[in-house]
Each structure stands twice: as structure tokens, then as C-alpha cells.
Design a protein around this motif. Sequence first.
Motif, PDB file in Angstrom:
ATOM      1  N   SER A   1      23.415 -38.984  14.412  1.00  0.00           N
ATOM      2  CA  SER A   1      23.778 -38.471  15.980  1.00  0.00           C
ATOM      3  C   SER A   1      22.404 -38.866  16.475  1.00  0.00           C
ATOM      4  O   SER A   1      22.160 -39.087  18.280  1.00  0.00           O
ATOM      5  CB  SER A   1      23.951 -37.679  16.054  1.00  0.00           C
ATOM      6  OG  SER A   1      25.644 -37.225  15.095  1.00  0.00           O
ATOM      7  N   VAL A   2      21.040 -38.229  16.098  1.00  0.00           N
ATOM      8  CA  VAL A   2      19.387 -38.310  17.657  1.00  0.00           C
ATOM      9  C   VAL A   2      19.418 -39.834  17.499  1.00  0.00           C
ATOM     10  O   VAL A   2      19.141 -40.514  18.373  1.00  0.00           O
ATOM     11  CB  VAL A   2      18.779 -37.530  15.902  1.00  0.00           C
ATOM     12  CG1 VAL A   2      17.386 -37.480  17.487  1.00  0.00           C
ATOM     13  CG2 VAL A   2      19.210 -36.115  16.397  1.00  0.00           C
ATOM     14  N   VAL A   3      19.897 -40.651  16.488  1.00  0.00           N
ATOM     15  CA  VAL A   3      18.737 -42.232  16.616  1.00  0.00           C
ATOM     16  C   VAL A   3      19.397 -42.499  17.392  1.00  0.00           C
ATOM     17  O   VAL A   3      18.716 -43.377  18.496  1.00  0.00           O
ATOM     18  CB  VAL A   3      18.917 -42.168  15.353  1.00  0.00           C
ATOM     19  CG1 VAL A   3      18.273 -43.535  15.269  1.00  0.00           C
ATOM     20  CG2 VAL A   3      17.280 -41.750  14.470  1.00  0.00           C
ATOM     21  N   PHE A   4      20.964 -42.843  17.124  1.00  0.00           N
ATOM     22  CA  PHE A   4      21.732 -43.930  17.280  1.00  0.00           C
ATOM     23  C   PHE A   4      21.663 -43.739  19.331  1.00  0.00           C
ATOM     24  O   PHE A   4      21.965 -43.898  19.682  1.00  0.00           O
ATOM     25  CB  PHE A   4      23.421 -43.357  17.184  1.00  0.00           C
ATOM     26  CG  PHE A   4      24.308 -44.280  17.854  1.00  0.00           C
ATOM     27  CD1 PHE A   4      24.873 -45.531  17.663  1.00  0.00           C
ATOM     28  CD2 PHE A   4      25.034 -43.161  19.125  1.00  0.00           C
ATOM     29  CE1 PHE A   4      25.357 -46.319  18.438  1.00  0.00           C
ATOM     30  CE2 PHE A   4      26.449 -44.225  19.617  1.00  0.00           C
ATOM     31  CZ  PHE A   4      26.290 -45.542  19.580  1.00  0.00           C
ATOM     32  N   ILE A   5      21.447 -41.645  19.718  1.00  0.00           N
ATOM     33  CA  ILE A   5      21.912 -41.451  20.964  1.00  0.00           C
ATOM     34  C   ILE A   5      20.576 -41.154  21.555  1.00  0.00           C
ATOM     35  O   ILE A   5      20.025 -41.910  23.070  1.00  0.00           O
ATOM     36  CB  ILE A   5      22.026 -40.144  21.456  1.00  0.00           C
ATOM     37  CG1 ILE A   5      23.286 -39.161  20.497  1.00  0.00           C
ATOM     38  CG2 ILE A   5      22.155 -39.395  22.653  1.00  0.00           C
ATOM     39  CD1 ILE A   5      24.102 -37.837  20.765  1.00  0.00           C
ATOM     40  N   MET A   6      19.296 -41.578  20.643  1.00  0.00           N
ATOM     41  CA  MET A   6      17.969 -41.908  21.156  1.00  0.00           C
ATOM     42  C   MET A   6      18.429 -43.308  21.510  1.00  0.00           C
ATOM     43  O   MET A   6      17.658 -44.000  22.407  1.00  0.00           O
ATOM     44  CB  MET A   6      16.949 -41.207  21.234  1.00  0.00           C
ATOM     45  CG  MET A   6      16.958 -40.062  20.669  1.00  0.00           C
ATOM     46  SD  MET A   6      15.800 -39.352  19.780  1.00  0.00           S
ATOM     47  CE  MET A   6      13.746 -40.280  20.880  1.00  0.00           C
TER      48      MET A   6
ATOM     49  N   VAL B   1      30.129 -41.557  28.246  1.00  0.00           N
ATOM     50  CA  VAL B   1      31.794 -41.455  27.856  1.00  0.00           C
ATOM     51  C   VAL B   1      31.635 -42.376  26.751  1.00  0.00           C
ATOM     52  O   VAL B   1      32.508 -41.606  25.092  1.00  0.00           O
ATOM     53  CB  VAL B   1      32.424 -42.307  28.758  1.00  0.00           C
ATOM     54  CG1 VAL B   1      34.267 -42.390  28.444  1.00  0.00           C
ATOM     55  CG2 VAL B   1      32.932 -41.093  29.581  1.00  0.00           C
ATOM     56  N   VAL B   2      31.495 -43.316  26.199  1.00  0.00           N
ATOM     57  CA  VAL B   2      31.388 -44.159  25.157  1.00  0.00           C
ATOM     58  C   VAL B   2      30.849 -43.962  24.137  1.00  0.00           C
ATOM     59  O   VAL B   2      30.677 -43.866  22.760  1.00  0.00           O
ATOM     60  CB  VAL B   2      30.557 -45.701  25.511  1.00  0.00           C
ATOM     61  CG1 VAL B   2      30.750 -46.248  24.444  1.00  0.00           C
ATOM     62  CG2 VAL B   2      31.478 -46.125  26.285  1.00  0.00           C
ATOM     63  N   THR B   3      29.496 -43.370  24.371  1.00  0.00           N
ATOM     64  CA  THR B   3      28.540 -42.460  23.254  1.00  0.00           C
ATOM     65  C   THR B   3      29.044 -41.032  22.958  1.00  0.00           C
ATOM     66  O   THR B   3      29.136 -40.725  21.724  1.00  0.00           O
ATOM     67  CB  THR B   3      27.209 -41.618  24.480  1.00  0.00           C
ATOM     68  OG1 THR B   3      26.530 -42.880  24.847  1.00  0.00           O
ATOM     69  CG2 THR B   3      26.457 -41.390  23.115  1.00  0.00           C
ATOM     70  N   LEU B   4      29.699 -40.492  23.769  1.00  0.00           N
ATOM     71  CA  LEU B   4      30.251 -39.043  23.388  1.00  0.00           C
ATOM     72  C   LEU B   4      31.698 -39.410  21.628  1.00  0.00           C
ATOM     73  O   LEU B   4      32.255 -39.153  21.177  1.00  0.00           O
ATOM     74  CB  LEU B   4      31.513 -38.138  24.275  1.00  0.00           C
ATOM     75  CG  LEU B   4      30.166 -37.509  25.024  1.00  0.00           C
ATOM     76  CD1 LEU B   4      31.087 -36.973  26.561  1.00  0.00           C
ATOM     77  CD2 LEU B   4      29.485 -36.762  24.112  1.00  0.00           C
ATOM     78  N   ALA B   5      32.452 -41.004  22.947  1.00  0.00           N
ATOM     79  CA  ALA B   5      33.752 -41.296  22.024  1.00  0.00           C
ATOM     80  C   ALA B   5      33.636 -41.933  20.272  1.00  0.00           C
ATOM     81  O   ALA B   5      34.047 -41.242  19.620  1.00  0.00           O
ATOM     82  CB  ALA B   5      34.020 -41.718  22.242  1.00  0.00           C
ATOM     83  N   VAL B   6      31.878 -42.694  20.161  1.00  0.00           N
ATOM     84  CA  VAL B   6      31.105 -42.546  19.409  1.00  0.00           C
ATOM     85  C   VAL B   6      30.793 -41.422  18.317  1.00  0.00           C
ATOM     86  O   VAL B   6      31.340 -41.629  17.581  1.00  0.00           O
ATOM     87  CB  VAL B   6      29.963 -43.711  19.529  1.00  0.00           C
ATOM     88  CG1 VAL B   6      29.553 -43.943  18.048  1.00  0.00           C
ATOM     89  CG2 VAL B   6      30.578 -45.023  19.827  1.00  0.00           C
ATOM     90  N   LEU B   7      30.207 -40.847  18.529  1.00  0.00           N
ATOM     91  CA  LEU B   7      29.596 -39.572  18.304  1.00  0.00           C
ATOM     92  C   LEU B   7      31.525 -38.662  17.573  1.00  0.00           C
ATOM     93  O   LEU B   7      31.277 -38.328  16.135  1.00  0.00           O
ATOM     94  CB  LEU B   7      28.887 -38.995  19.183  1.00  0.00           C
ATOM     95  CG  LEU B   7      27.789 -38.999  19.226  1.00  0.00           C
ATOM     96  CD1 LEU B   7      27.386 -38.287  20.018  1.00  0.00           C
ATOM     97  CD2 LEU B   7      27.068 -39.655  18.049  1.00  0.00           C
ATOM     98  N   ALA B   8      32.144 -38.620  18.058  1.00  0.00           N
ATOM     99  CA  ALA B   8      33.431 -37.639  17.585  1.00  0.00           C
ATOM    100  C   ALA B   8      34.407 -38.445  16.289  1.00  0.00           C
ATOM    101  O   ALA B   8      34.519 -37.974  15.298  1.00  0.00           O
ATOM    102  CB  ALA B   8      34.841 -37.987  19.297  1.00  0.00           C
TER     103      ALA B   8
END
Length: 293
Positions: free
Chosen positions: A216-221, A266-273
Motif C-alpha cells: 500500500s505504501v509503495v504503490f501510493i507513493m 479515486v483510482v488509488t482508493l479503488a485499487v487499495l480496496a
Amino acid sequence: MTAVATRPPALPQAGPEKRRTSWLLLPAAAVVLVFFFYPLAVILWRSFTEPSFGVGNYLAVLGDEVQIRVLLRTLRTALIITAATLVIAYPYAYAMTLVGRRARAVLTLLVLMPFWTSLMARNFAWYVLEQRGGVIEKALSAIGVDGVVLLGSVAGVTVAMVQVMLPFMVLPLQSSMLSIDRSLLHAAGSLGARRPVAFLRVYVPLSMPGVLAGVSVVFIMSLGFYITPALLGTPQQALVAQVIGTQVNDLLDFAGAGALGTILLVVTLAVLAVLSRVAAPLGTSAAGGAGRG
């Protein structure tokens, strides 16, 4: 005899001590509200109200083929970086749990050393390594692979960002792995499971919280990283952060940049979900199957 009705014990009420400690959350909450939610609210408001009220900025982004390609390229690059750092960091973090205290301190020092070096200096070091005639091109030429110049390509940006993001994957994995009771592997072996099977069906599921945290951390950053793509990439292979920077600094299109940033959020939150939904049942089902293996 008559049955005596018993009343369940009353739950303890929050006393003045507990109410006083809740005030300690106010400074952190204020910082989050002022420095995160307020700027985010301003960006959202401007994306819907400039130059006129409506969703025109979002329709312009979604209807622009170039910006869609940039968004897809950013997602693909972030996924590759996340997968590469996980593949490198998992055995490294696992080795940190096997060695003694001194060796673990040395391995931890190697992970923390990049934090003591300026990010700009590290990126310029990669610039020197990846440029034409640099160390990487000479090393590849020595083994018969000629003409490989990583500077100015997505591959060069990916390689440099894997090195930058590696500590953010190692540290959560190490923290999760240190809490795993290794006697569970011996218990699985006593039940007939071979060592690779016990590792895959017992140890890996138990390390999933660290995997999910690191991913999660690496993907978001990686999605919002700016310095490395700006220095090592090109405008033709730009990522979302570069496009947003161009819209704000050169075009002064704050509303369009806000719309693109909101879509990326929005795309980030969807992928994390999706990641959380996939990882949770995967860990529980694999852990439950350890006893049957």
C-alpha cells in the motif's frame, strides 16, 4: 422456588480521566484538517467551479486520449515498482529475522542509509549511472548487450524508483515477520508438511499484514512521485505527477490539474480496496489450510 432474575453488570462509564485524554487527539486532528483536508477540499472545489460550475474538467480529462495514456502508464509503472520491491524486499526482510542481533543491526543500517542521503543526490547518481556511456551501458556492453541507455525511459525511471522505494517495503515486512512465532513452522513439519509447503502455507499467510502495508505504501507513493520521473524521464514518457506539474506551473490550469489529481485519488482508493479484499481472505484461507496440510 421462584427464579431470581439476574441483571447483567453495567458497562463501565467513561470517566473524566478518559475524557481528558481524548483532548490529546486535537493537535493531530487539527494538523490533518489544516494541511490535508483543507487543501484537498480547495482542489475539489476549484475542479468543479473553474472556469464554470460543473464536471467539464473531468469530462475533458476522461475525453483526452493523451491523459488517459498517462494515467494508465502511471498505474502500470506503480504496479511494476510495487511488485519488484516486494520480490526484492521479502527475502531480505526474511533474512533479517534469521540472523543474530548484530547482523540484523547491520542489515537494518543498510536499509536506513538511503534516508540519510538527499533524494536529489540519489537521483543525480542514477542520472550518471543511466546516461549514455554510463556504468550501466558499459556493464551491459561487456556481456554482449549493446546500446541500452536507460536515461529518458520508463524502464530507467522504474529501476531508480525501485531503489528509492525499497526501504518502505522492507521495514513493514520486517516488523510483521518479527512477530511470527517460528515454532509454527516446526509444528507444521511435525504434522507432515515439507519445509517449502510449511513456509508457503503457514509463514507467508502470517506475513500478509506486512505485505499489505508495504504494498500500500509503495504503490501510493509511486503513483504521485515527481522528482525521479522528472529528472530521469522525458515529457514523451511522462507520469501523472509530471503532467500535473506542467498544468500548474506552465499552463496555470489549476482546475484541470485538480480534476486529474482527483481522478488519480479515486483510482488509488479503488485499487487499495481491491487489494484489501483480495489479501484478507487469501491470508485467512491459507492460514486455515495450514493445519490440513
